[in-house]
Design a protein around this motif. Structure first.
Motif, PDB file in Angstrom:
ATOM      1  N   GLU A  34       0.860  -1.196   0.000  1.00 57.91           N
ATOM      2  CA  GLU A  34       0.000   0.000   0.000  1.00 57.91           C
ATOM      3  C   GLU A  34       0.887   1.234   0.000  1.00 57.91           C
ATOM      4  N   THR A  35       0.927   1.934  -1.122  1.00 58.13           N
ATOM      5  CA  THR A  35       1.754   3.144  -1.234  1.00 58.13           C
ATOM      6  C   THR A  35       0.900   4.345  -1.642  1.00 58.13           C
ATOM      7  N   ALA A  36      -0.401   4.270  -1.379  1.00 58.61           N
ATOM      8  CA  ALA A  36      -1.309   5.353  -1.759  1.00 58.61           C
ATOM      9  C   ALA A  36      -1.373   6.445  -0.699  1.00 58.61           C
ATOM     10  N   THR A  37      -1.048   6.104   0.556  1.00 57.76           N
ATOM     11  CA  THR A  37      -1.084   7.073   1.648  1.00 57.76           C
ATOM     12  C   THR A  37       0.325   7.624   1.892  1.00 57.76           C
ATOM     13  N   ARG A  38       0.438   8.577   2.802  1.00 56.13           N
ATOM     14  CA  ARG A  38       1.734   9.251   3.015  1.00 56.13           C
ATOM     15  C   ARG A  38       2.835   8.286   3.442  1.00 56.13           C
ATOM     16  N   ALA A  39       2.580   7.479   4.466  1.00 55.54           N
ATOM     17  CA  ALA A  39       3.603   6.550   4.944  1.00 55.54           C
ATOM     18  C   ALA A  39       3.599   5.258   4.147  1.00 55.54           C
ATOM     19  N   GLY A  40       2.411   4.766   3.848  1.00 58.77           N
ATOM     20  CA  GLY A  40       2.305   3.483   3.186  1.00 58.77           C
ATOM     21  C   GLY A  40       2.672   2.347   4.132  1.00 58.77           C
ATOM     22  N   SER A  41       2.435   1.127   3.693  1.00 59.06           N
ATOM     23  CA  SER A  41       2.771  -0.037   4.511  1.00 59.06           C
ATOM     24  C   SER A  41       2.821  -1.273   3.632  1.00 59.06           C
ATOM     25  N   VAL A  42       3.430  -2.309   4.153  1.00 58.79           N
ATOM     26  CA  VAL A  42       3.459  -3.606   3.480  1.00 58.79           C
ATOM     27  C   VAL A  42       3.116  -4.665   4.515  1.00 58.79           C
ATOM     28  N   ALA A  43       2.502  -5.739   4.075  1.00 59.05           N
ATOM     29  CA  ALA A  43       2.130  -6.815   4.992  1.00 59.05           C
ATOM     30  C   ALA A  43       2.219  -8.142   4.270  1.00 59.05           C
ATOM     31  N   ILE A  44       2.432  -9.182   5.044  1.00 54.98           N
ATOM     32  CA  ILE A  44       2.422 -10.529   4.480  1.00 54.98           C
ATOM     33  C   ILE A  44       1.477 -11.369   5.332  1.00 54.98           C
ATOM     34  N   SER A  45       0.634 -12.154   4.672  1.00 58.87           N
ATOM     35  CA  SER A  45      -0.350 -12.957   5.384  1.00 58.87           C
ATOM     36  C   SER A  45      -0.407 -14.366   4.797  1.00 58.87           C
ATOM     37  N   ARG A  46      -0.930 -15.266   5.599  1.00 54.81           N
ATOM     38  CA  ARG A  46      -1.294 -16.586   5.084  1.00 54.81           C
ATOM     39  C   ARG A  46      -2.806 -16.644   5.175  1.00 54.81           C
ATOM     40  N   GLY A  47      -3.456 -16.504   4.042  1.00 60.08           N
ATOM     41  CA  GLY A  47      -4.893 -16.340   4.055  1.00 60.08           C
ATOM     42  C   GLY A  47      -5.247 -15.042   4.751  1.00 60.08           C
ATOM     43  N   ALA A  48      -6.143 -15.115   5.729  1.00 56.89           N
ATOM     44  CA  ALA A  48      -6.553 -13.912   6.462  1.00 56.89           C
ATOM     45  C   ALA A  48      -5.660 -13.634   7.665  1.00 56.89           C
ATOM     46  N   ASN A  49      -4.713 -14.511   7.934  1.00 62.90           N
ATOM     47  CA  ASN A  49      -3.854 -14.378   9.111  1.00 62.90           C
ATOM     48  C   ASN A  49      -2.610 -13.570   8.772  1.00 62.90           C
ATOM     49  N   VAL A  50      -2.512 -12.349   9.305  1.00 62.37           N
ATOM     50  CA  VAL A  50      -1.362 -11.486   9.030  1.00 62.37           C
ATOM     51  C   VAL A  50      -0.152 -11.996   9.804  1.00 62.37           C
ATOM     52  N   LEU A  51       0.943 -12.211   9.087  1.00 58.11           N
ATOM     53  CA  LEU A  51       2.172 -12.734   9.685  1.00 58.11           C
ATOM     54  C   LEU A  51       3.148 -11.625  10.073  1.00 58.11           C
ATOM     55  N   ALA A  52       3.186 -10.560   9.286  1.00 55.35           N
ATOM     56  CA  ALA A  52       4.103  -9.445   9.574  1.00 55.35           C
ATOM     57  C   ALA A  52       3.645  -8.212   8.809  1.00 55.35           C
ATOM     58  N   CYS A  53       3.989  -7.046   9.362  1.00 52.86           N
ATOM     59  CA  CYS A  53       3.612  -5.785   8.727  1.00 52.86           C
ATOM     60  C   CYS A  53       4.680  -4.741   9.031  1.00 52.86           C
ATOM     61  N   ALA A  54       4.938  -3.862   8.071  1.00 51.72           N
ATOM     62  CA  ALA A  54       5.887  -2.769   8.280  1.00 51.72           C
ATOM     63  C   ALA A  54       5.277  -1.480   7.735  1.00 51.72           C
TER      64      ALA A  54
END
Length: 254
Positions: free
Chosen positions: A21-41
Motif C-alpha cells: 500500500e503506497t497510496a497514503t503518506r507513509a504506506g505499509s506492506v504486509a504478508i499474510s497466510r490467508g486472512a492471518n497477518v504474519l508481519a507488517c511494516a
C-alpha cells in the motif's frame, strides 16, 4: 483429525499474500497466510516510498520466515491516492509478480481504509486529493465483508458535506477524515448530530476513526477475498485508479 489439526491444515493450504500500500503518506506492506497477518511494516511518511519499500518487503518476508518464492499472490492498493506513490507500488507489485510468475489482486485504497476502521453500517473513507479536496467513498463493513454504497469520487469538502450530511450515523475514516475533522465537527454541530473523535464508533452520531497506518493488512484481507472469489489477475492487467487525471495530464488538456 481434531478441529485444531483441521484448522492448522487449512491454514497451511491458504495462500501466502504479499500486500503493498503506497497510496497514503507513509504506506505499509504486509504478508499474510490467508486472512492471518504474519508481519507488517509501516513506511516513512517523510520520504518517498521508493526509499524503503523494497527494504520493508525484505524485512517482513524474513519476519514471516518465508522467501519471496513462497508468495502465492501479490495484493496492491490501486488507488485512489498519491499518483507517485501508486505508480511505485504498482510497478513493484508487477515486477515481483512477473519475477515469481504469480498473480495479483488490485485493491481499492478506500475499501482498505474503510475495512481498517472496523465494523460500521456507513463508513466514508477519505484521502487527501490535494488543493484541500478529498477522495471519498461510502462503504458498509459487516465483519470482513466490505460493500461499496456509492462510487469513489474526487470532491470538495463542501460538496462532501452536501452528499453525506443526510446520514445521522457515519464513521469517517482515513487521513482525509483527520484533515477535515474541524469541518465535520462544525457541520455535525450545525445539524445537532453527536460528534466524536477516536472514540466509540458504534454509537449514533458522526465518529472520526483513529488513524490506522497499517492499511496493507486490510489490502491483504481484501486480496484474500479476491483469491477465494477467483478474481486474481495477471501482473500486466494491474491498473491504477486515479479517480481524477494527474496534474500533468490536466496541463496537457488545458
Amino acid at each position: 483429525m481434531s478441529n485444531r489439526e483441521i484448522e492448522n491444515s487449512q491454514q497451511k493450504q491458504a495462500p501466502v499474500i504479499l500486500a503493498i500500500e503506497t497510496a497514503t503518506r507513509a504506506g505499509s506492506v504486509a504478508i499474510s497466510r490467508g486472512a492471518n497477518v504474519l508481519a507488517c511494516a509501516i513506511g516513512d511518511a517523510t520520504s518517498s516510498h521508493s526509499t524503503d519499500l523494497i527494504e520493508n518487503i525484505d524485512r517482513i518476508v524474513q519476519e514471516a520466515r518465508l522467501q519471496l518464492s513462497d508468495v502465492d499472490l501479490f495484493g496492491v492498493a490501486m488507488g485512489p491516492g498519491s499518483f507517485t506513490g501508486l505508480r511505485i507500488g504498482l510497478a513493484t507489485a508487477k515486477s515481483l509478480a512477473v519475477a515469481t510468475k504469480k498473480k495479483c489482486a488490485g485493491i481499492s485504497t478506500l475499501a482498505a481504509i474503510a475495512l481498517a476502521a472496523g465494523r460500521s453500517e456507513r463508513t466514508v473513507a477519505l484521502l487527501p486529493a490535494g488543493r484541500g479536496e478529498v477522495f471519498a467513498q461510502m462503504f458498509s463493513i459487516i465483519g470482513h465483508d466490505v460493500a461499496a454504497l456509492d462510487e469513489a469520487t474526487h470532491i470538495s469538502p463542501q460538496a462532501l458535506l452536501s452528499k453525506y450530511a443526510g446520514h445521522d450515523t457515519i464513521t469517517w475514516a482515513g487521513e482525509g477524515a483527520q484533515a477535515q475533522r474541524d469541518i465535520l465537527r462544525a457541520e455535525a454541530g450545525r445539524r445537532g448530530i453527536m460528534f466524536r473523535v477516536d472514540s466509540d464508533m458504534k454509537s449514533p452520531g458522526w465518529s472520526v476513526a483513529p488513524i490506522n497506518d497499517r492499511i496493507a493488512e486490510s489490502v491483504a484481507q481484501l486480496a484474500f477475498r479476491e483469491y477465494l472469489a477467483g478474481r486474481t489477475i495477471e501482473p500486466e492487467q494491474l491498473r491504477a485508479n486515479y479517480v481524477r487525471p494527474s496534474d500533468a495530464e490536466m496541463k496537457v488538456h488545458a
